[in-house]
Design a protein around this motif. Structure first.
Motif: not given
Length: 156
Positions: A87-97
């Motif tokens: 998902f980081g390829k499309y924008g900044p990721v804050n968290s993954v649960r």
């Protein structure tokens, strides 16, 4: 044998040889011991600086408008880091649960990703129906628990 141990051992031997040439009156065992201590200190300081730079990068989070995505049909063996990278390829990721079963501790095959709103929109359009590790992902905007409760009350 572990790689850090081999590096410390090689540096210790080189240090012992160098110390023995600088101070030939020093016993070889003392020179080796001194080289080992110096190599260990240098290696541990190098490791601490690398960890602190990694932590600084991971602590920095996106502060603009965010959106939470629901991701279904994830492979059971997938880890948070792999999903964050995708998902980081499309924008900044804050968290993954990634959701786990309470009794067994095994992953249930779905999770939630909090990321920038613009990146989330791109990720939804690109990754919905995307084949990831032999599974077809389902990506949608996550519904809040409050909206689910109000829908149930309206239907009752």
């Amino acid at each position: 044998m572990q790689k850090p141990f081999l590096i410390v051992l090689i540096i210790a031997i080189l240090g012992a040889v160098a110390i023995h040439f600088v101070a030939p009156s020093l016993n070889a065992a003392v020179a080796f011991f001194t080289g080992t201590i110096i190599a260990s200190v240098v290696f541990s300081l190098k490791g601490q600086s690398a960890e602190s730079s990694d932590n600084a990068a991971s602590v920095e989070q996106y502060t603009g408008p965010t959106m939470t995505l629901y991701v279904g049909n994830l492979p059971y063996r997938v880890h948070e880091g792999e999903v964050k990278e995708l998902f980081g390829k499309y924008g900044p990721v804050n968290s993954v649960r990634l959701v786990r079963d309470r009794k067994t501790g095994r992953r249930k095959g779905f999770g939630f990703i909090e990321m920038s709103e613009a990146g989330a929109q791109k990720a939804m359009s690109k990754l919905n129906e995307f084949d990831f590790q032999e599974r077809t992902l389902k990506v949608r905007e996550a519904k809040s628990q409050d909206s689910d409760k109000s829908e149930r009350q309206a239907n009752a």
